[in-house]
Design an enzyme around this catalytic site. Structure first.
Site, PDB file in Angstrom:
ATOM      1  N   TYR A 176       0.824  -1.208   0.000  1.00 17.64           N
ATOM      2  CA  TYR A 176       0.000   0.000   0.000  1.00 17.64           C
ATOM      3  C   TYR A 176       0.858   1.258   0.000  1.00 17.64           C
ATOM      4  O   TYR A 176       0.481   2.275  -0.563  1.00 17.64           O
ATOM      5  CB  TYR A 176      -0.916   0.032   1.226  1.00 17.64           C
ATOM      6  CG  TYR A 176      -2.202  -0.710   1.049  1.00 17.64           C
ATOM      7  CD1 TYR A 176      -2.210  -2.083   0.852  1.00 17.64           C
ATOM      8  CD2 TYR A 176      -3.425  -0.041   1.068  1.00 17.64           C
ATOM      9  CE1 TYR A 176      -3.405  -2.771   0.694  1.00 17.64           C
ATOM     10  CE2 TYR A 176      -4.615  -0.719   0.909  1.00 17.64           C
ATOM     11  CZ  TYR A 176      -4.596  -2.081   0.730  1.00 17.64           C
ATOM     12  OH  TYR A 176      -5.777  -2.741   0.575  1.00 17.64           O
ATOM     13  N   LYS A 183       3.350 -15.629   3.096  1.00 16.99           N
ATOM     14  CA  LYS A 183       3.599 -16.363   1.847  1.00 16.99           C
ATOM     15  C   LYS A 183       5.107 -16.598   1.799  1.00 16.99           C
ATOM     16  O   LYS A 183       5.809 -16.197   0.864  1.00 16.99           O
ATOM     17  CB  LYS A 183       3.073 -15.524   0.672  1.00 16.99           C
ATOM     18  CG  LYS A 183       3.100 -16.214  -0.672  1.00 16.99           C
ATOM     19  CD  LYS A 183       2.047 -17.294  -0.818  1.00 16.99           C
ATOM     20  CE  LYS A 183       2.251 -18.041  -2.133  1.00 16.99           C
ATOM     21  NZ  LYS A 183       1.421 -19.265  -2.211  1.00 16.99           N
ATOM     22  N   ASP A 199      -2.693 -18.521   0.991  1.00 17.18           N
ATOM     23  CA  ASP A 199      -3.655 -19.258   0.153  1.00 17.18           C
ATOM     24  C   ASP A 199      -4.355 -20.334   0.970  1.00 17.18           C
ATOM     25  O   ASP A 199      -5.571 -20.533   0.880  1.00 17.18           O
ATOM     26  CB  ASP A 199      -2.985 -19.832  -1.106  1.00 17.18           C
ATOM     27  CG  ASP A 199      -1.645 -20.497  -0.841  1.00 17.18           C
ATOM     28  OD1 ASP A 199      -1.147 -20.450   0.302  1.00 17.18           O
ATOM     29  OD2 ASP A 199      -1.079 -21.088  -1.794  1.00 17.18           O
ATOM     30  N   ASP A 231      -6.218  -7.169   3.947  1.00 20.28           N
ATOM     31  CA  ASP A 231      -7.319  -6.537   3.231  1.00 20.28           C
ATOM     32  C   ASP A 231      -8.229  -7.610   2.648  1.00 20.28           C
ATOM     33  O   ASP A 231      -9.450  -7.586   2.804  1.00 20.28           O
ATOM     34  CB  ASP A 231      -6.758  -5.642   2.119  1.00 20.28           C
ATOM     35  CG  ASP A 231      -7.860  -5.007   1.300  1.00 20.28           C
ATOM     36  OD1 ASP A 231      -8.826  -4.500   1.913  1.00 20.28           O
ATOM     37  OD2 ASP A 231      -7.780  -5.038   0.054  1.00 20.28           O
TER      38      ASP A 231
HETATM   39  C1  IPM Z   1     -10.414  -1.447   3.665  1.00 18.51           C
HETATM   40  C2  IPM Z   1     -10.661  -0.852   2.312  1.00 18.51           C
HETATM   41  C3  IPM Z   1      -9.494   0.068   1.960  1.00 18.51           C
HETATM   42  C4  IPM Z   1      -8.240  -0.773   1.897  1.00 18.51           C
HETATM   43  C5  IPM Z   1      -9.676   0.866   0.664  1.00 18.51           C
HETATM   44  C6  IPM Z   1     -10.988   1.617   0.643  1.00 18.51           C
HETATM   45  C7  IPM Z   1      -8.520   1.767   0.398  1.00 18.51           C
HETATM   46  O1  IPM Z   1     -10.836  -1.839   1.355  1.00 18.51           O
HETATM   47  O2  IPM Z   1     -10.368  -0.684   4.653  1.00 18.51           O
HETATM   48  O3  IPM Z   1     -10.242  -2.657   3.774  1.00 18.51           O
HETATM   49  O4  IPM Z   1      -7.935  -1.357   0.852  1.00 18.51           O
HETATM   50  O5  IPM Z   1      -7.549  -0.845   2.912  1.00 18.51           O
HETATM   51 MN    MN Z   2     -10.717  -3.851   2.121  1.00 16.63          MN
END
Ligand code: IPM
Ligand code: MN
Length: 353
Positions: free
Chosen positions: A142, A187, A219, A243
Protein backbone atom coordinates in the site's frame (compact mmCIF):
# COMPACT_ATOMS: atom_id res chain seq x y z
CA UNK A 1 -13.71 10.15 32.06
CA UNK A 2 -13.40 13.08 29.69
CA UNK A 3 -13.39 12.15 26.01
CA UNK A 4 -12.89 14.34 22.94
CA UNK A 5 -14.25 12.61 19.87
CA UNK A 6 -13.54 13.58 16.26
CA UNK A 7 -16.54 12.66 14.10
CA UNK A 8 -15.77 11.81 10.47
CA UNK A 9 -19.04 10.79 8.86
CA UNK A 10 -17.80 10.78 5.26
CA UNK A 11 -19.93 9.75 2.30
CA UNK A 12 -22.94 7.68 1.27
CA UNK A 13 -24.70 6.13 4.25
CA UNK A 14 -21.93 7.47 6.51
CA UNK A 15 -23.83 10.44 7.97
CA UNK A 16 -26.95 8.34 8.71
CA UNK A 17 -25.18 5.57 10.58
CA UNK A 18 -22.93 8.10 12.29
CA UNK A 19 -25.96 9.91 13.69
CA UNK A 20 -26.97 6.68 15.45
CA UNK A 21 -23.42 5.92 16.58
CA UNK A 22 -23.11 9.36 18.18
CA UNK A 23 -26.54 9.05 19.82
CA UNK A 24 -25.50 5.73 21.40
CA UNK A 25 -22.18 7.18 22.51
CA UNK A 26 -23.98 10.09 24.19
CA UNK A 27 -26.51 7.82 25.89
CA UNK A 28 -23.78 5.58 27.32
CA UNK A 29 -21.68 8.56 28.41
CA UNK A 30 -24.68 10.05 30.21
CA UNK A 31 -25.47 6.80 31.95
CA UNK A 32 -21.92 6.27 33.22
CA UNK A 33 -21.14 9.92 33.92
CA UNK A 34 -18.53 10.55 31.23
CA UNK A 35 -18.03 13.98 29.76
CA UNK A 36 -17.86 13.68 25.99
CA UNK A 37 -17.40 16.40 23.39
CA UNK A 38 -17.65 16.02 19.63
CA UNK A 39 -16.06 17.80 16.70
CA UNK A 40 -17.08 17.04 13.13
CA UNK A 41 -14.58 17.07 10.28
CA UNK A 42 -14.62 16.52 6.53
CA UNK A 43 -13.22 13.47 4.75
CA UNK A 44 -13.66 11.43 1.58
CA UNK A 45 -15.55 12.45 -1.58
CA UNK A 46 -17.43 15.06 0.35
CA UNK A 47 -14.11 16.70 1.38
CA UNK A 48 -12.83 16.61 -2.21
CA UNK A 49 -15.97 18.43 -3.33
CA UNK A 50 -15.72 21.04 -0.58
CA UNK A 51 -11.99 21.68 -0.28
CA UNK A 52 -10.27 19.55 -2.94
CA UNK A 53 -8.59 17.17 -0.48
CA UNK A 54 -10.00 13.87 0.90
CA UNK A 55 -8.15 14.29 4.23
CA UNK A 56 -7.65 18.04 4.71
CA UNK A 57 -5.12 19.47 7.14
CA UNK A 58 -7.91 20.76 9.34
CA UNK A 59 -9.35 17.24 9.65
CA UNK A 60 -5.91 15.92 10.52
CA UNK A 61 -5.60 18.52 13.29
CA UNK A 62 -9.05 17.68 14.62
CA UNK A 63 -8.06 13.99 14.76
CA UNK A 64 -4.74 14.75 16.46
CA UNK A 65 -6.49 16.89 19.08
CA UNK A 66 -9.04 14.19 19.86
CA UNK A 67 -8.84 11.15 22.14
CA UNK A 68 -10.53 8.99 19.53
CA UNK A 69 -11.91 9.24 16.01
CA UNK A 70 -15.30 7.82 15.14
CA UNK A 71 -15.28 7.20 11.41
CA UNK A 72 -18.13 6.02 9.16
CA UNK A 73 -17.30 5.42 5.50
CA UNK A 74 -15.91 7.10 2.40
CA UNK A 75 -16.35 6.56 -1.34
CA UNK A 76 -18.45 7.71 -4.26
CA UNK A 77 -19.10 5.95 -7.59
CA UNK A 78 -18.34 9.11 -9.52
CA UNK A 79 -14.67 8.50 -8.70
CA UNK A 80 -14.72 4.72 -9.23
CA UNK A 81 -15.84 5.14 -12.81
CA UNK A 82 -13.31 7.79 -13.64
CA UNK A 83 -9.78 6.34 -14.03
CA UNK A 84 -8.47 9.84 -14.79
CA UNK A 85 -9.54 11.27 -11.43
CA UNK A 86 -6.52 12.90 -9.80
CA UNK A 87 -7.70 12.51 -6.23
CA UNK A 88 -9.88 9.76 -4.83
CA UNK A 89 -11.80 9.46 -1.57
CA UNK A 90 -9.83 6.30 -0.65
CA UNK A 91 -6.63 8.37 -0.61
CA UNK A 92 -8.12 10.21 2.33
CA UNK A 93 -8.41 6.97 4.24
CA UNK A 94 -4.84 5.98 3.43
CA UNK A 95 -3.57 9.44 4.40
CA UNK A 96 -5.41 9.20 7.70
CA UNK A 97 -3.87 5.79 8.43
CA UNK A 98 -0.38 6.99 7.60
CA UNK A 99 -0.54 10.36 9.34
CA UNK A 100 -2.08 8.96 12.51
CA UNK A 101 0.38 6.05 12.49
CA UNK A 102 -2.48 3.52 12.60
CA UNK A 103 -0.39 0.42 12.07
CA UNK A 104 -2.71 -2.06 13.77
CA UNK A 105 -6.12 -2.77 12.30
CA UNK A 106 -8.24 -4.98 14.52
CA UNK A 107 -11.10 -6.69 12.71
CA UNK A 108 -13.15 -9.11 14.77
CA UNK A 109 -14.97 -11.79 12.80
CA UNK A 110 -17.91 -12.52 15.08
CA UNK A 111 -20.93 -14.62 14.28
CA UNK A 112 -24.35 -13.90 15.72
CA UNK A 113 -26.27 -17.12 16.26
CA UNK A 114 -29.50 -15.62 15.01
CA UNK A 115 -27.86 -14.60 11.72
CA UNK A 116 -25.82 -17.66 10.78
CA UNK A 117 -28.50 -18.68 8.27
CA UNK A 118 -27.44 -15.59 6.27
CA UNK A 119 -23.96 -17.03 5.84
CA UNK A 120 -23.06 -18.54 2.47
CA UNK A 121 -21.52 -21.39 4.52
CA UNK A 122 -23.41 -24.18 6.21
CA UNK A 123 -24.81 -23.31 9.65
CA UNK A 124 -22.89 -26.00 11.47
CA UNK A 125 -19.57 -24.79 10.03
CA UNK A 126 -19.96 -21.18 10.89
CA UNK A 127 -21.92 -21.27 14.17
CA UNK A 128 -19.66 -20.16 17.01
CA UNK A 129 -16.85 -18.94 14.75
CA UNK A 130 -15.21 -16.03 16.52
CA UNK A 131 -11.76 -14.76 15.68
CA UNK A 132 -9.85 -11.55 15.33
CA UNK A 133 -7.86 -10.60 12.31
CA UNK A 134 -5.03 -8.20 13.03
CA UNK A 135 -3.99 -6.51 9.84
CA UNK A 136 -0.81 -4.45 9.53
CA UNK A 137 -2.08 -1.18 8.13
CA UNK A 138 0.70 1.27 7.30
CA UNK A 139 3.29 -0.82 5.47
CA UNK A 140 3.64 -3.25 2.60
CA UNK A 141 2.49 -2.68 -0.95
CA UNK A 142 0.00 0.00 0.00
CA UNK A 143 2.78 2.40 0.88
CA UNK A 144 5.92 0.98 -0.78
CA UNK A 145 7.65 2.60 -3.73
CA UNK A 146 5.51 2.53 -6.85
CA UNK A 147 5.95 3.09 -10.53
CA UNK A 148 2.97 3.66 -12.75
CA UNK A 149 4.05 3.60 -16.37
CA UNK A 150 2.14 2.65 -19.49
CA UNK A 151 4.45 -0.23 -20.31
CA UNK A 152 5.63 -1.17 -16.85
CA UNK A 153 4.26 -0.70 -13.38
CA UNK A 154 5.16 -2.00 -9.95
CA UNK A 155 4.39 -1.81 -6.26
CA UNK A 156 6.96 -2.86 -3.70
CA UNK A 157 6.17 -4.87 -0.63
CA UNK A 158 8.60 -3.57 1.97
CA UNK A 159 8.59 -4.45 5.67
CA UNK A 160 11.15 -3.58 8.31
CA UNK A 161 11.85 -5.68 11.39
CA UNK A 162 10.48 -2.86 13.55
CA UNK A 163 7.18 -2.82 11.68
CA UNK A 164 6.81 -6.57 11.94
CA UNK A 165 7.75 -6.67 15.60
CA UNK A 166 5.30 -4.02 16.72
CA UNK A 167 2.31 -5.60 14.96
CA UNK A 168 3.23 -9.04 16.31
CA UNK A 169 3.26 -7.56 19.83
CA UNK A 170 -0.28 -6.34 19.33
CA UNK A 171 -1.27 -9.77 18.05
CA UNK A 172 0.33 -11.59 20.97
CA UNK A 173 -1.38 -9.22 23.43
CA UNK A 174 -4.75 -10.11 21.91
CA UNK A 175 -3.89 -13.81 21.89
CA UNK A 176 -3.01 -13.62 25.60
CA UNK A 177 -6.42 -12.12 26.33
CA UNK A 178 -8.24 -14.74 24.26
CA UNK A 179 -7.68 -18.45 23.61
CA UNK A 180 -3.91 -18.12 23.26
CA UNK A 181 -3.74 -19.29 19.71
CA UNK A 182 -1.99 -17.08 17.16
CA UNK A 183 -1.84 -17.86 13.45
CA UNK A 184 0.76 -15.89 11.50
CA UNK A 185 -0.37 -15.71 7.88
CA UNK A 186 2.26 -15.15 5.18
CA UNK A 187 3.60 -16.36 1.85
CA UNK A 188 7.05 -17.36 3.08
CA UNK A 189 7.41 -20.02 0.38
CA UNK A 190 7.64 -17.24 -2.22
CA UNK A 191 8.09 -13.76 -0.75
CA UNK A 192 11.20 -12.35 0.94
CA UNK A 193 9.09 -9.95 3.02
CA UNK A 194 7.09 -12.91 4.32
CA UNK A 195 10.28 -14.71 5.30
CA UNK A 196 11.21 -11.72 7.46
CA UNK A 197 7.77 -11.89 9.09
CA UNK A 198 8.23 -15.56 9.81
CA UNK A 199 11.74 -15.12 11.15
CA UNK A 200 10.69 -12.33 13.52
CA UNK A 201 7.65 -14.30 14.69
CA UNK A 202 9.77 -17.38 15.35
CA UNK A 203 12.14 -15.25 17.42
CA UNK A 204 9.30 -13.74 19.44
CA UNK A 205 7.25 -16.88 20.02
CA UNK A 206 9.38 -18.17 22.95
CA UNK A 207 8.56 -14.93 24.83
CA UNK A 208 4.93 -16.09 24.82
CA UNK A 209 5.15 -19.69 26.00
CA UNK A 210 1.43 -19.73 26.83
CA UNK A 211 0.47 -18.96 23.25
CA UNK A 212 0.39 -21.61 20.55
CA UNK A 213 1.88 -19.95 17.47
CA UNK A 214 1.30 -21.49 14.09
CA UNK A 215 2.20 -20.40 10.58
CA UNK A 216 0.00 -20.64 7.55
CA UNK A 217 0.44 -19.61 3.94
CA UNK A 218 -2.13 -17.07 2.87
CA UNK A 219 -3.65 -19.26 0.15
CA UNK A 220 -4.15 -22.01 2.66
CA UNK A 221 -5.58 -19.56 5.21
CA UNK A 222 -8.15 -18.36 2.67
CA UNK A 223 -9.25 -21.97 2.25
CA UNK A 224 -9.19 -22.84 5.94
CA UNK A 225 -11.38 -19.85 6.77
CA UNK A 226 -14.10 -21.43 4.66
CA UNK A 227 -13.53 -25.04 5.61
CA UNK A 228 -13.10 -24.54 9.34
CA UNK A 229 -13.51 -20.93 10.49
CA UNK A 230 -13.60 -22.06 14.12
CA UNK A 231 -9.95 -23.07 13.83
CA UNK A 232 -8.86 -19.46 14.23
CA UNK A 233 -8.54 -17.38 17.38
CA UNK A 234 -6.18 -14.53 16.51
CA UNK A 235 -4.75 -14.15 13.04
CA UNK A 236 -2.06 -11.63 12.13
CA UNK A 237 -0.94 -10.67 8.66
CA UNK A 238 0.47 -7.98 6.41
CA UNK A 239 -1.51 -5.17 4.85
CA UNK A 240 -2.57 -6.61 1.48
CA UNK A 241 -3.27 -10.14 2.72
CA UNK A 242 -5.24 -8.64 5.59
CA UNK A 243 -7.32 -6.54 3.23
CA UNK A 244 -8.38 -9.61 1.30
CA UNK A 245 -8.84 -12.02 4.20
CA UNK A 246 -10.93 -9.61 6.26
CA UNK A 247 -13.42 -9.19 3.41
CA UNK A 248 -13.64 -12.97 3.26
CA UNK A 249 -14.05 -13.09 7.03
CA UNK A 250 -16.81 -10.51 7.05
CA UNK A 251 -18.93 -12.37 4.56
CA UNK A 252 -18.66 -15.83 6.10
CA UNK A 253 -20.36 -14.58 9.26
CA UNK A 254 -23.45 -13.63 7.28
CA UNK A 255 -23.56 -10.24 8.90
CA UNK A 256 -21.29 -7.80 7.13
CA UNK A 257 -23.38 -4.86 8.36
CA UNK A 258 -22.59 -5.84 11.94
CA UNK A 259 -18.82 -5.88 12.00
CA UNK A 260 -16.89 -3.03 13.64
CA UNK A 261 -13.15 -2.40 13.65
CA UNK A 262 -10.47 -0.46 15.45
CA UNK A 263 -7.25 0.97 14.08
CA UNK A 264 -4.62 1.84 16.63
CA UNK A 265 -1.01 2.92 16.62
CA UNK A 266 1.07 5.97 17.32
CA UNK A 267 -1.57 8.68 17.65
CA UNK A 268 -5.35 8.89 17.98
CA UNK A 269 -7.15 5.56 17.47
CA UNK A 270 -9.94 5.27 14.89
CA UNK A 271 -13.13 3.21 15.22
CA UNK A 272 -15.18 2.37 12.15
CA UNK A 273 -17.50 -0.19 10.58
CA UNK A 274 -15.78 -2.50 8.12
CA UNK A 275 -18.42 -1.99 5.43
CA UNK A 276 -18.26 0.73 2.82
CA UNK A 277 -20.32 3.79 1.98
CA UNK A 278 -23.13 1.97 0.06
CA UNK A 279 -23.97 5.05 -2.06
CA UNK A 280 -27.11 3.44 -3.52
CA UNK A 281 -28.69 3.45 -0.06
CA UNK A 282 -27.81 7.01 0.81
CA UNK A 283 -30.72 8.89 2.39
CA UNK A 284 -33.05 5.87 2.28
CA UNK A 285 -32.90 5.09 6.01
CA UNK A 286 -32.22 1.39 5.32
CA UNK A 287 -28.54 0.99 6.23
CA UNK A 288 -27.76 -1.12 9.28
CA UNK A 289 -26.33 1.11 12.03
CA UNK A 290 -25.10 -1.83 14.15
CA UNK A 291 -21.50 -1.95 12.86
CA UNK A 292 -21.17 1.75 13.68
CA UNK A 293 -22.75 1.24 17.08
CA UNK A 294 -20.47 -1.72 17.81
CA UNK A 295 -17.53 0.47 16.79
CA UNK A 296 -18.58 2.73 19.66
CA UNK A 297 -18.40 -0.33 21.94
CA UNK A 298 -14.83 -0.94 20.74
CA UNK A 299 -14.04 2.71 21.44
CA UNK A 300 -15.14 2.45 25.06
CA UNK A 301 -13.30 -0.85 25.49
CA UNK A 302 -10.12 0.73 24.14
CA UNK A 303 -10.22 3.12 27.11
CA UNK A 304 -10.81 0.10 29.32
CA UNK A 305 -14.43 1.10 29.91
CA UNK A 306 -15.56 -2.52 29.77
CA UNK A 307 -19.00 -2.11 31.33
CA UNK A 308 -19.87 0.57 28.80
CA UNK A 309 -18.86 -1.70 25.92
CA UNK A 310 -20.76 -4.59 27.44
CA UNK A 311 -23.97 -2.59 27.71
CA UNK A 312 -23.80 -1.63 24.03
CA UNK A 313 -23.24 -5.27 23.05
CA UNK A 314 -26.14 -6.31 25.23
CA UNK A 315 -28.39 -3.70 23.63
CA UNK A 316 -27.39 -4.81 20.13
CA UNK A 317 -28.08 -8.46 20.97
CA UNK A 318 -31.43 -7.52 22.47
CA UNK A 319 -32.41 -5.60 19.33
CA UNK A 320 -31.60 -8.64 17.20
CA UNK A 321 -33.53 -10.96 19.53
CA UNK A 322 -36.54 -8.68 19.40
CA UNK A 323 -36.33 -8.49 15.60
CA UNK A 324 -35.73 -4.75 15.66
CA UNK A 325 -33.73 -5.12 12.46
CA UNK A 326 -32.99 -3.28 9.25
CA UNK A 327 -34.41 -4.87 6.09
CA UNK A 328 -31.37 -6.91 4.99
CA UNK A 329 -31.50 -9.07 8.11
CA UNK A 330 -35.18 -8.81 9.01
CA UNK A 331 -37.05 -12.11 9.39
CA UNK A 332 -39.96 -12.94 7.07
CA UNK A 333 -43.01 -11.04 8.23
CA UNK A 334 -40.96 -8.91 10.64
CA UNK A 335 -41.84 -5.25 11.06
CA UNK A 336 -40.10 -2.48 9.15
CA UNK A 337 -37.29 -0.70 10.95
CA UNK A 338 -34.93 1.79 9.41
CA UNK A 339 -31.48 3.03 10.41
CA UNK A 340 -33.05 5.61 12.69
CA UNK A 341 -35.59 3.30 14.32
CA UNK A 342 -32.95 0.68 15.16
CA UNK A 343 -30.67 3.36 16.59
CA UNK A 344 -33.47 4.91 18.64
CA UNK A 345 -34.50 1.52 20.03
CA UNK A 346 -30.93 0.87 21.17
CA UNK A 347 -30.60 4.32 22.77
CA UNK A 348 -33.87 3.71 24.58
CA UNK A 349 -32.68 0.30 25.80
CA UNK A 350 -29.48 1.85 27.13
CA UNK A 351 -31.34 4.60 28.96
CA UNK A 352 -33.66 2.11 30.64
CA UNK A 353 -30.97 -0.43 31.49
C1 IPM B 1 -10.41 -1.45 3.67
C2 IPM B 1 -10.66 -0.85 2.31
C3 IPM B 1 -9.49 0.07 1.96
C4 IPM B 1 -8.24 -0.77 1.90
C5 IPM B 1 -9.68 0.87 0.66
C6 IPM B 1 -10.99 1.62 0.64
C7 IPM B 1 -8.52 1.77 0.40
O1 IPM B 1 -10.84 -1.84 1.36
O2 IPM B 1 -10.37 -0.68 4.65
O3 IPM B 1 -10.24 -2.66 3.77
O4 IPM B 1 -7.94 -1.36 0.85
O5 IPM B 1 -7.55 -0.85 2.91
MN1 MN C 1 -10.72 -3.85 2.12
Amino acid sequence: MKLKIAVLAGDGIGPEIMEQGVAVLKAVAEKFGHEVSFKEALCGAHAIDEVGDPFPEETYQTCMDADAVLFASVGDPKFDNNPAAKVRPEQGLLAMRKKLGLFANIRPVTTFDCLVHNSPLKDELVRGADFICIRELTGGMYFGEKLEGDERAYDTNIYTRREVERILRVAYDYAMKRKRHLTVVDKANVLASSRLWRKVAQEMAPQYPDVVTDFMYVDNAAMRMIQEPRFFDVMVTENTFGDILTDEGSCITGSMGLLPSASTGEHTPVFEPIHGSWPQAKGLNIANPLAQILSVAMLFEYFDLQEEGKLIRKAVNASLDENIRTPEIQVDGGAQYGTREVGEWIVDYIRKA
